[in-house]
Each structure stands twice: as structure tokens, then as C-alpha cells.
Design a protein around this motif. Structure first.
Motif, PDB file in Angstrom:
ATOM      1  N   THR A 231      26.870  43.736  36.688  1.00 49.19           N
ATOM      2  CA  THR A 231      26.361  43.334  37.993  1.00 49.19           C
ATOM      3  C   THR A 231      26.596  44.486  38.966  1.00 49.19           C
ATOM      4  O   THR A 231      27.323  45.432  38.647  1.00 49.19           O
ATOM      5  CB  THR A 231      27.081  42.077  38.495  1.00 49.19           C
ATOM      6  OG1 THR A 231      28.413  42.433  38.911  1.00 49.19           O
ATOM      7  CG2 THR A 231      27.161  41.018  37.405  1.00 49.19           C
ATOM      8  N   PRO A 232      26.038  44.422  40.166  1.00 48.71           N
ATOM      9  CA  PRO A 232      26.264  45.506  41.139  1.00 48.71           C
ATOM     10  C   PRO A 232      27.720  45.676  41.540  1.00 48.71           C
ATOM     11  O   PRO A 232      28.104  46.733  42.036  1.00 48.71           O
ATOM     12  CB  PRO A 232      25.408  45.066  42.339  1.00 48.71           C
ATOM     13  CG  PRO A 232      24.343  44.207  41.758  1.00 48.71           C
ATOM     14  CD  PRO A 232      24.997  43.476  40.626  1.00 48.71           C
ATOM     15  N   ASN A 233      28.548  44.645  41.322  1.00 43.64           N
ATOM     16  CA  ASN A 233      29.933  44.722  41.782  1.00 43.64           C
ATOM     17  C   ASN A 233      30.962  44.546  40.675  1.00 43.64           C
ATOM     18  O   ASN A 233      32.147  44.388  40.958  1.00 43.64           O
ATOM     19  CB  ASN A 233      30.190  43.658  42.866  1.00 43.64           C
ATOM     20  CG  ASN A 233      29.368  43.913  44.108  1.00 43.64           C
ATOM     21  OD1 ASN A 233      29.385  45.012  44.652  1.00 43.64           O
ATOM     22  ND2 ASN A 233      28.632  42.900  44.539  1.00 43.64           N
ATOM     23  N   GLY A 234      30.552  44.548  39.443  1.00 39.22           N
ATOM     24  CA  GLY A 234      31.538  44.378  38.391  1.00 39.22           C
ATOM     25  C   GLY A 234      30.907  44.106  37.047  1.00 39.22           C
ATOM     26  O   GLY A 234      29.708  44.317  36.831  1.00 39.22           O
ATOM     27  N   ILE A 235      31.722  43.624  36.136  1.00 39.04           N
ATOM     28  CA  ILE A 235      31.302  43.324  34.769  1.00 39.04           C
ATOM     29  C   ILE A 235      31.715  41.902  34.458  1.00 39.04           C
ATOM     30  O   ILE A 235      32.787  41.447  34.885  1.00 39.04           O
ATOM     31  CB  ILE A 235      31.974  44.284  33.767  1.00 39.04           C
ATOM     32  CG1 ILE A 235      31.686  45.746  34.135  1.00 39.04           C
ATOM     33  CG2 ILE A 235      31.528  43.995  32.344  1.00 39.04           C
ATOM     34  CD1 ILE A 235      32.502  46.729  33.339  1.00 39.04           C
ATOM     35  N   ILE A 236      30.890  41.192  33.709  1.00 35.98           N
ATOM     36  CA  ILE A 236      31.245  39.859  33.227  1.00 35.98           C
ATOM     37  C   ILE A 236      31.097  39.858  31.718  1.00 35.98           C
ATOM     38  O   ILE A 236      30.070  40.268  31.181  1.00 35.98           O
ATOM     39  CB  ILE A 236      30.344  38.761  33.834  1.00 35.98           C
ATOM     40  CG1 ILE A 236      30.301  38.859  35.364  1.00 35.98           C
ATOM     41  CG2 ILE A 236      30.842  37.379  33.417  1.00 35.98           C
ATOM     42  CD1 ILE A 236      29.318  37.895  35.993  1.00 35.98           C
ATOM     43  N   THR A 237      32.147  39.410  31.034  1.00 34.53           N
ATOM     44  CA  THR A 237      32.043  39.184  29.594  1.00 34.53           C
ATOM     45  C   THR A 237      32.213  37.696  29.348  1.00 34.53           C
ATOM     46  O   THR A 237      32.922  37.011  30.092  1.00 34.53           O
ATOM     47  CB  THR A 237      33.112  39.966  28.809  1.00 34.53           C
ATOM     48  OG1 THR A 237      34.394  39.386  29.068  1.00 34.53           O
ATOM     49  CG2 THR A 237      33.125  41.419  29.192  1.00 34.53           C
ATOM     50  N   GLY A 238      31.563  37.191  28.313  1.00 35.81           N
ATOM     51  CA  GLY A 238      31.701  35.784  28.013  1.00 35.81           C
ATOM     52  C   GLY A 238      30.530  35.273  27.211  1.00 35.81           C
ATOM     53  O   GLY A 238      29.720  36.039  26.678  1.00 35.81           O
ATOM     54  N   LYS A 239      30.439  33.962  27.142  1.00 36.01           N
ATOM     55  CA  LYS A 239      29.380  33.325  26.365  1.00 36.01           C
ATOM     56  C   LYS A 239      28.245  32.913  27.295  1.00 36.01           C
ATOM     57  O   LYS A 239      28.422  32.069  28.172  1.00 36.01           O
ATOM     58  CB  LYS A 239      29.924  32.104  25.642  1.00 36.01           C
ATOM     59  CG  LYS A 239      28.954  31.545  24.609  1.00 36.01           C
ATOM     60  CD  LYS A 239      29.646  30.509  23.733  1.00 36.01           C
ATOM     61  CE  LYS A 239      28.715  30.057  22.631  1.00 36.01           C
ATOM     62  NZ  LYS A 239      29.370  29.101  21.723  1.00 36.01           N
ATOM     63  N   PRO A 240      27.051  33.524  27.125  1.00 33.54           N
ATOM     64  CA  PRO A 240      25.928  33.184  28.011  1.00 33.54           C
ATOM     65  C   PRO A 240      25.510  31.725  27.847  1.00 33.54           C
ATOM     66  O   PRO A 240      25.469  31.187  26.742  1.00 33.54           O
ATOM     67  CB  PRO A 240      24.811  34.124  27.554  1.00 33.54           C
ATOM     68  CG  PRO A 240      25.500  35.195  26.781  1.00 33.54           C
ATOM     69  CD  PRO A 240      26.694  34.561  26.166  1.00 33.54           C
ATOM     70  N   LYS A 241      25.235  31.107  28.980  1.00 29.76           N
ATOM     71  CA  LYS A 241      24.772  29.725  28.968  1.00 29.76           C
ATOM     72  C   LYS A 241      23.266  29.654  29.203  1.00 29.76           C
ATOM     73  O   LYS A 241      22.546  28.921  28.541  1.00 29.76           O
ATOM     74  CB  LYS A 241      25.517  28.944  30.053  1.00 29.76           C
ATOM     75  CG  LYS A 241      25.255  27.467  30.058  1.00 29.76           C
ATOM     76  CD  LYS A 241      26.309  26.780  30.921  1.00 29.76           C
ATOM     77  CE  LYS A 241      25.653  25.974  32.000  1.00 29.76           C
ATOM     78  NZ  LYS A 241      26.651  25.304  32.860  1.00 29.76           N
TER      79      LYS A 241
END
Length: 864
Positions: free
Chosen positions: A228-238
Motif C-alpha cells: 500500500t502507499p503507507n506500508g505492507i500487509i501480509t495475510g490471507k486475502p478475503k
């Protein structure tokens, strides 16, 4: 722009959610180093952080940073707050289970299990200052470039020599470096990428998949990485929204944010990086989410780098003079910095390095991520250290911070400064809290910053005895209750388990029955709740229901020798006969002769009354006088019923024995005699038990026997108790026993020879909240050795009633401030608060057990 183009090209490929592994540059593993994409050999050392710093540490790190590294070598020095305490829980379990066989086995096992569950829950929930329970590790990674993907013989030989040298340097100053093989590194990377409670890495039975590459397993199957413009997200996409934004499952998402160091104070000291970990000085602020403090170091080609600095300095020398300095005052500062840098590299042989420091935060939700970043940034500013949150560069900077993945491209992001290698030690985040003194934990605590702390009085090369000093209301009784409970439900032999998994409940464990035996002398009923909680405990009070005899002779098994009780019986009789003015040398010698003769003749059938009769029939007046002085303790005397052979002796067979002296407060002489008699019998019981289990002897309210002048009214009484305590404390180590003296003020232990002797024989010193003026007195009188910083820290130790108490633990040169935060029900059981005790009495009177009464008391208390 080549570095950026490569990075963004890789991001675009992630839209398919099946090429996440292409972000990571691990190609293979060759015996003991990683082969990296683009050419490079890397080794990651997992080290123990140091609990402080000193000149030896500084010199060792200086030497590491000053080595002749090949051009474009990179080093990552990282302090990581690991959100996992599974190792500590496993070690905690190995001394638990079937440790107090009999009626109390189920209860002690249940309480040990509850404590383990409470510890594990604190990994996922904030404690009172915002910290979460964790384990800190120091990662030190070195990567050396190679001309091709695979190193040639010359490169590999040079690399192995370099790594061996670094490893030995880290070992020499206590970092305990461990080269991480793929399995162990993968586990740590998975841990950072997935903070979910159900993450696969939390299951110790799940092993890496040999059919997949290392890079393919860093992100859990079914999960992905979203930038994202402000960070990273890891996880299971819903789901994916129409604008391309990815929504993740609520309980399976990790938000990653990065801040980069922008400015430091004009002058920093060695050890200041510890300030970033949390407010260790006062404990007011701690970071909750898992985080990493990472200093990245790149060594450019030294010849060119030195030439660039020389040219820059030459230009500044030409400009920084005359009117120009008046117009551009910053030039003077730049010239000073260049001059210092040049001196270090030109005259002292320092190396030139590009270095930047970053803080990376791993949060379980977007809201928590924003809050944690704002909180940390604000906290750093109070230390005059500025970190700037990253936006579009979060992705590439994060990859540069993954162990082994940093390369020369880091310098392109302009998040670094140019330093000499002498400055790098000041930027290395290798400090954290002391983790305790054992890997088989008995008493679990936590530090102010959330480091799990495991402590055992008996794991030391010195003595096991301790002195606990605590001002009124600082949580002393709760702490002692907690310590006692931890020793009762733990044992000496390893190999146990609490068997908390459902499928293991039917497993049989050996009946170890090696839980500790604890003896407490108290005045104030602080431990009555604890004693009543157990079926096989003994609560002995000197009220109208006291039906025992204090006649010491039936408990004696050996009169002479190393563990002979004859001398202690003599001391007891001296105190009975002449507590204030003592006996003469002639009287003392004759008393010993007569006591020995009576013992040889009658043995355990000897009594105080028989000894009095023999004294009264003695041909010498000075012994008849002793007989008259002892008559109050013989049959028919005021205290004769307490020493009669018509009553049974106290057997002290309970695993928890509490002797309550409150009813004797108004009779100091009788209290003294009772204490001497009880200590004598307890000491014998401890020595008779040998080393099969640990034993604790605790003397509460000890200030009354340690404070005061030798020549005062209590002087002789104090001396009697002192003789007993000193004799016992010196011998306790031989039989795996610990003596604990509990008092309100450390100054109590310095007022006379008794206190000073006890202080000298206690390697462990524990302090709860102290009045600051008392700390200054301790420091000024030099009655206790500590550094100025430790004394200042001692002033900050405090208790928040109903929430937590702090304890400063000293052992030789080491110290740490720990916190005790208990579940409300456990706190209720241990509480000495008058309202809490009334609630417990109310529900106990209705037939409830201690644990159920505590639960009901907490419910009612919260309704009020």
C-alpha cells in the motif's frame, strides 16, 4: 533507477498471488552459509542481547566493524522482539507435574498450568504499560559479494576465515552466537510475516516442506503480500475490491510499517540505543507489537570513498572561513564533522561505512498499526531521536532489512549517513533486558519492556539465600506468596509436563514428589490464605488452640558434629534464662556440660523441666540461679504448658508450614524463645531432608530482629536470633536450602552486626518500592554495593495496587527491574488487603474452596 525498476517490476508480478517467493533472494544453502541472488555469501548469527554495555563489548564491536571487508560487504545488526515464548513455556513445564503428591497434587498442578496459560496470553494482550510478553534476540548478519552466483575457492576461503573471526569475537563478550540454519531462519521469518494466533509457525510439530524452496515457504500457503502507499500487509486475502484494494481475513493479517532514523542528539553515548527498546528507566512506556530495530551497514570500496571524503573536506576548508561563515553558520559544523571523520579514517585506521537505522513494526490490524507507529514515534522524540515514517519506500526498505537480503543497492535509497567504523558501535542495537539466571525456570516474571524473565534462587555458584526489602504497601506479601507457590509446584528433576493438550491428558507421569518444602515465620497472617488453600499444609498459631509442645529435645537426632544441634540448644536455653544480660562464661560452660550429660542419659526424653530440676539441685549458686530463671518454662511455670512433654511435638511434615507469631507480639521474651525453638526444629528438618527437594525458610517482619543498637533493650535478644540465623544461613547451601529474610528497609540490615552478617550471607537482594531518601542513605553509607545508575533505578521501583508490583533483583553485578502482573483470582488469593480478606472469608465460610472463593470475590469486587 535500476534498483527501483527491478523492485516495482517484482511488485507487479504479485497481482497473481502466486509469485510471492520472487520477492526473496535466497537461492540455496551451502553447509553453513546462504547463497544469495545476484551473487553473495551470507551468514546470520542469532545472539543473546547484552543486558547493558561495557568497554570490553565496545572494543570487540569496534574491532569487528574495523575489519578489512571486501567492497560492498553488508552487515545487518538487528534487535528483534520475538512474539513467541514457546521455548520458555516448554522449559517451565519440564519441572512441573506430580511435584506435590498427596491431597494437593491436583491443586498445585492446576495452579502451575494456570500460570503457564496466563504467560502465553500476555504474548497477545497488552500489559499495564503497553508491553507484551516476548523474547528479545540480537541478529548479526554478514553478507559478502561474489563475482558469480557461486563463490570460487578463493572467495569461499576468505569468507570462512572472516566469519570465524567474527564468531569468535561475538563469543568472547557473551553474545553466544548461533549460526542459523534454514529451518531456524525460516521459523523466524514466518514469525515476522504472520502474527496470527493460528499461524502455522506456532505449531512445533509442523516442519519445513522439503519439496519447496526456502523462499516459497516464508509466506504461509494461502497468504500473500500486499503493498500500500503507507506500508505492507501480509495475510490471507478475503476479497479484492473494485479499486484493487485487497481485504484480508480479520484474524490473519499483519501490517508492517517502517520508520527511518532522521536525526540524533548532537552527542550520543554508548548504550543510548537501549533507549529505543522502551522506557527502561521508569517503565512508563513500552512497545506492544513485535518490532525490529535494525542498523544496516554497507562498506563501499574504501579507496574511492576516502577520496570522496578528502575532496569534500578540501572544498569545505576553502569555503568555511571569513564572511561565508557568518552567512552560512552550518558550514562550521560540517567542517568539524568532516575533520573528525578524516582523523578517524586517516590517522586511526577506521573504515568508511554507509549506515542507516530503521524501526519496523508488525501489527495485527490497521488500527493497531497506526497507533503503534504514532506511539513509538512520539516516544522516540522524548529521547531527542527523530524517526520518519516511510511510505512508498516501505517495500524495498523492508526487503533490505530481511536477514541476508541487504546488498549494495541500499545506498541508493538515501536513508543512510556516512560514518567511520568507530561510530558504528554507538548505533548497534545489541542491548536488552537481563533474561534471568536459568533455563529451567521456577519463578516467571517479566521486565518493564516485556522480556520474559526466569528466575531460580538455586541456580547460582554462590549462596541461595536472599534478602527482600519492601516498604509497606509495595506488594511484598503478594510477591512472597507467589514465590512460595512457584516453588511448591515445581521440582528438582526434569522430564515433567503439565500435559495441557487434550490428547495428552491421559498420559502418565512419574510421581516425582520433589516439590519444595517451605517454612514461613510470620507476624500478621499474610500467608494464612495460602496455607488454607492446601490440604497438607500446616498453619501454626500461638492462640488458644495451640496444642503442641516446643520442647526441643524430641526433634534432635544428633547432638555433636557438623550438623549437631547441641550448640543451638545451648543458645536457646541461654535466651530462655537470661535474654537481656546474658550468662557468664562459667554459666555457659556448665550449662553445656549439663545439657550434654542429660542428652547422653535421656536422649529425646529430655525436657526443660528435668534440666531446671538439675540446675536447682546443683551445688553451685550460679547454676541454681539459672534454674530459678528457667522455672517459668518448666511444668507449673507461666510458659510451662508450651514446653510440656505431655503434648505432642510439632512434626513440621507439611510441605508448607506457616508459623504465625502475631499472638506473641506483646511478649518479646516468649517470642524470642519460640523463634529459636522453631528455627532449630525447622533447620533440623531441612538438614534431615537432604537434597531431594528444595527447601525455603522465610523470616517475615525480620526488621524487629535486625534493627536497633546492640546495647539497647533488645540488644541481647537480637544477638540470640542472629546467632541462629547466621549458623543456619551458612549451612543452607549444602542441603539445597534457601534462607529468606524479609524486612521493610535495607537500612534495617545495617543497624547491627546481625543484619550485616545476614547481608553478607545473601547473594540475592530483592527490592520492592523504597522511599527515595532511604535509597540515598543506603548509597551514602555504602552498606550495599551498586552503581550510581542502579541506585537511581532503584528509586523508580513502584507498585500499582491491584495491577502490578515491581521488584529490582540484584545478583552480584547483575540487576533487573521485573514486574509481577497476576490474574485477578490469583491476586485475590495472595492479597493482604483488608477488604479482599473479608471477601475471601465470606465465600470460604459458605463452603467454597480457595480458588472458587477467589473467583466469587473478584466478581463481587468488580461489581462494587
Amino acid at each position: 533507477m535500476g534498483v527501483f525498476s527491478s523492485y516495482f517490476n517484482k511488485i507487479r508480478k504479485l497481482a497473481d498471488y502466486d509469485k510471492v517467493d520472487e520477492m526473496f533472494g535466497f537461492v540455496g544453502y551451502e553447509s553453513d552459509y546462504y547463497i544469495m541472488e545476484g551473487g553473495g555469501m551470507a551468514v546470520m548469527f542469532c545472539c543473546q542481547p547484552t543486558p547493558g554495555c561495557n568497554e570490553e563489548l565496545k572494543n570487540s564491536l569496534d574491532a569487528i566493524f574495523k575489519k578489512d571487508y571486501p567492497a560492498d560487504t553488508t552487515i545487518q545488526a538487528q534487535l528483534v522482539a520475538i512474539p513467541d515464548i514457546s521455548y520458555f513455556i516448554n522449559q517451565y513445564e519440564t519441572t512441573r507435574g506430580n511435584r506435590l503428591m498427596g491431597n494437593d497434587n491436583e491443586l498445585t498442578t492446576s495452579m502451575a498450568e494456570s500460570l503457564a496459560q496466563d504467560l502465553e496470553s500476555k504474548v497477545h494482550k497488552d500489559m499495564h504499560n503497553g508491553a507484551r510478553l516476548r523474547n528479545f534476540e540480537f541478529w548479526f548478519t554478514v553478507r559478502v559479494p561474489t563475482a558469480e552466483l557461486l563463490a570460487n575457492d578463493r572467495e569461499e576461503k576468505r569468507f570462512r576465515t572472516l566469519i570465524l573471526d567474527i564468531e569468535e569475537s561475538l563469543k568472547g563478550v557473551g553474545f553466544a552466537p548461533n549460526k542459523l540454519a534454514p529451518n531456524n531462519l525460516l521459523w523466524r521469518l514466518q514469525m515476522l510475516m504472520n502474527t496470527s494466533k493460528d499461524a502455522i509457525w506456532r505449531n512445533s510439530n509442523v516442519k519445513p516442506n522439503a519439496c519447496k524452496t526456502f523462499s516459497e515457504q516464508i509466506i504461509e500457503d494461502g497468504n500473500t503480500v500486499h503493498f500500500t502507499p503507507n506500508g505492507i500487509i501480509t495475510g490471507k486475502p478475503k476479497e479484492v475490491e473494485s479499486d484493487g484494494q485487497v481485504k484480508f481475513e480479520t484474524d490473519n493479517q499483519t501490517h508492517i510499517k517502517i520508520m527511518s532514523l532522521s536525526s540524533l542528539p548532537d552527542e550520543i553515548y554508548y548504550g543510548q540505543m537501549f533507549d529505543l527498546v522502551g522506557d527502561w528507566m521508569s517503565g512508563g512506556v513500552a512497545h506492544g507489537d513485535p518490532f525490529m530495530i535494525s542498523t544496516l551497514i554497507h562498506y563501499p570500496e574504501q579507496g574511492k570513498a576516502k577520496s570522496d571524503i578528502a575532496n569534500g573536506r578540501k572544498w569545505l576548508i576553502g569555503q568555511a572561513k571569513g564572511k561565508i561563515l557568518e552567512w552560512f553558520q552550518g558550514l562550521a559544523d560540517q567542517k568539524r564533522d568532516y575533520d573528525q571523520l578524516w582523523t578517524e579514517i586517516d590517522q586511526r585506521g577506521a573504515k568508511i561505512a554507509h549506515s542507516g537505522t530503521h524501526v519496523i513494526i508488525f501489527s495485527g490490524s490497521a488500527e493497531r498499526s497506526e497507533r503503534s507507529l504514532a506511539k513509538m514515534k512520539r516516544y522516540f522524540e522524548t529521547k531527542r531521536i527523530t524517526f520518519t515514517p516511510e511510505s512508498v519506500l516501505t517495500g524495498p526498505l523492508f526487503l533490505q532489512n530481511i536477514p541476508c537480503m541487504m546488498d549494495k543497492g541500499y545506498s541508493n535509497y538515501r536513508r543512510h549517513s556516512t560514518y567511520s567504523s568507530e561510530a558504528l558501535v554507538f548505533l548497534t542495537p545489541h542491548m536488552s533486558n537481563w533474561k534471568g539466571n536459568t533455563n529451567l525456570p521456577i519463578v516467571p516474571l517479566s521486565t518493564r519492556n516485556g522480556q520474559i524473565f526466569f528466575w531460580d534462587l538455586f541456580k547460582t555458584d554462590g549462596g541461595y539465600n536472599f534478602l527482600l526489602s519492601a516498604a509497606t504497601g509495595s506488594g511484598k506479601s503478594v510477591l512472597v506468596n507467589y514465590i512460595v507457590n512457584c516453588y511448591l509446584n515445581s521440582g528438582v528433576k526434569p522430564g515433567g509436563s503439565l500435559l495441557r493438550k487434550p490428547h495428552q491428558k491421559l498420559y502418565e507421569l512419574p510421581e516425582f514428589d520433589d516439590g519444595a518444602q517451605v517454612f514461613i515465620l510470620d507476624s500478621g497472617r499474610s500467608y494464612q490464605n495460602l496455607a488454607e488453600m492446601f490440604t497438607d499444609s500446616q498453619f501454626i498459631s500461638f492462640d488458644n488452640n495451640f496444642k503442641y509442645s516446643l520442647n526441643p529435645f524430641p526433634s534432635i537426632h544428633q547432638w555433636t558434629g557438623d550438623i549437631g544441634q547441641g550448640p543451638m540448644i545451648l543458645t536457646m536455653f541461654k535466651a530462655m534464662a537470661a535474654p537481656k544480660h546474658g550468662v557468664t562464661e562459667v554459666q555457659r560452660a556448665e550449662m553445656m556440660t549439663m545439657l550434654t550429660g542429660m542428652w547422653n542419659e535421656l536422649g529425646q526424653k529430655s525436657t526443660v523441666t528435668i534440666f531446671v530440676e538439675r540446675c536447682l539441685q546443683h551445688p553451685e549458686e550460679y547454676m541454681r540461679q539459672i534454674g530459678k530463671q528457667l522455672m517459668i518454662f518448666a511444668e507449673g511455670g507461666v510458659y510451662g504448658h508450651l514446653f510440656s512433654d505431655k503434648r505432642p511435638a510439632i512434626d513440621f511434615d507439611g510441605r508448607l508450614v506457616v508459623v504465625e507469631l502475631e499472638e506473641l507480639q506483646n511478649d518479646l521474651h516468649l517470642q524470642l524463645v519460640v523463634i529459636l525453638g522453631v528455627i532449630n526444629q525447622i533447620q533440623h528438618k531441612i538438614f534431615q531432608g537432604g537434597t531431594a527437594r528444595k527447601s525455603l525458610f522465610l523470616l517475615e517482619e525480620a526488621w524487629q530482629w535486625m534493627a536497633g543498637d546492640k546495647d539497647g533493650d533488645k540488644g541481647a535478644l537480637i544477638e540470640f536470633v542472629g546467632e541462629f540465623l547466621q549458623a543456619a544461613f551458612r549451612k543452607f547451601r549444602k542441603v539445597r536450602a534457601s534462607g529468606g529474610v524479609i524486612t521493610q528497609n535495607l537500612m534495617d540490615a545495617t543497624g547491627n552486626a546481625v543484619g550485616q552478617a545476614i547481608l553478607a550471607n545473601t547473594d540475592w537482594k530483592l527490592f520492592l518500592g523504597q522511599d527515595p531518601s532511604s535509597v540515598d542513605k543506603i548509597k551514602n553509607t555504602q552498606s550495599f554495593t551498586a552503581s550510581d545508575a542502579q541506585f537511581e533505578q532503584m528509586k523508580t521501583v513502584h507498585t500499582k495496587k491491584g495491577s502490578y508490583s515491581e521488584i529490582m533483583i540484584f545478583h552480584k553485578q547483575m540487576s533487573e527491574i521485573c514486574r509481577l502482573e497476576l490474574e485477578p483470582e490469583t491476586l485475590m488469593i495472595f492479597s493482604t488487603d483488608a477488604d479482599d480478606r473479608e471477601l475471601m472469608k465470606k465465600y470460604r465460610a459458605r463452603g467454597n474452596g480457595v480458588k472458587e472463593a477467589a473467583r466469587l470475590s473478584v466478581l463481587e469486587k468488580h461489581k462494587i
